[in-house]
Design a protein around this motif. Sequence first.
Motif, short mmCIF file in Angstrom:
data_model
loop_
_atom_site.label_atom_id
_atom_site.label_comp_id
_atom_site.label_asym_id
_atom_site.label_seq_id
_atom_site.Cartn_x
_atom_site.Cartn_y
_atom_site.Cartn_z
N ALA A 1 -21.28 5.93 -48.50
CA ALA A 1 -20.84 6.05 -49.89
C ALA A 1 -20.98 7.49 -50.35
O ALA A 1 -21.89 8.20 -49.95
CB ALA A 1 -21.66 5.13 -50.77
N ASP A 4 -16.70 10.02 -54.39
CA ASP A 4 -15.31 9.58 -54.43
C ASP A 4 -15.15 8.11 -54.03
O ASP A 4 -14.19 7.46 -54.42
CB ASP A 4 -14.45 10.46 -53.51
N HIS A 5 -16.06 7.61 -53.25
CA HIS A 5 -16.01 6.22 -52.80
C HIS A 5 -17.41 5.60 -52.94
O HIS A 5 -18.09 5.34 -51.94
CB HIS A 5 -15.54 6.13 -51.34
N GLU A 7 -20.54 2.93 -53.71
CA GLU A 7 -20.79 1.52 -53.48
C GLU A 7 -20.54 0.77 -54.78
O GLU A 7 -20.76 1.29 -55.86
CB GLU A 7 -22.25 1.30 -53.05
#
Length: 105
Positions: A1, A4-5, A7
């Motif tokens: 994680a 930008d991405h 959890e």
Amino acid sequence: ANADHPEEGVLTCEEDITLGWTALHGHGLEIHLKATAGGNVQLFDRDSSSAVKVKYFIGSHGNHRADIVFDFEPPRHCSLTSQCDDAMLDIGSSVTDRVSTKHEK
């Protein structure tokens, strides 16, 4: 994680550890835990040709310390080793013995 991405949802952290020693009565462990919330929000910007702008943030931080002490000795009452008159177990009057006549609305 990453930012930008990130959890999503509830996370559970589990860690199995092996001690390099045998735990004896009175030995202990001190555990420190730290968590940081954060991520991003994607904003639709109508003023700049419908571009999507990303706003990054760091939320709250949490720290916790847990102390675990091993106790392998059975409980003993003072009457077994000395002269005492302490009650074996006294938790006060029973909750079911108490009568309440006060009613609130």
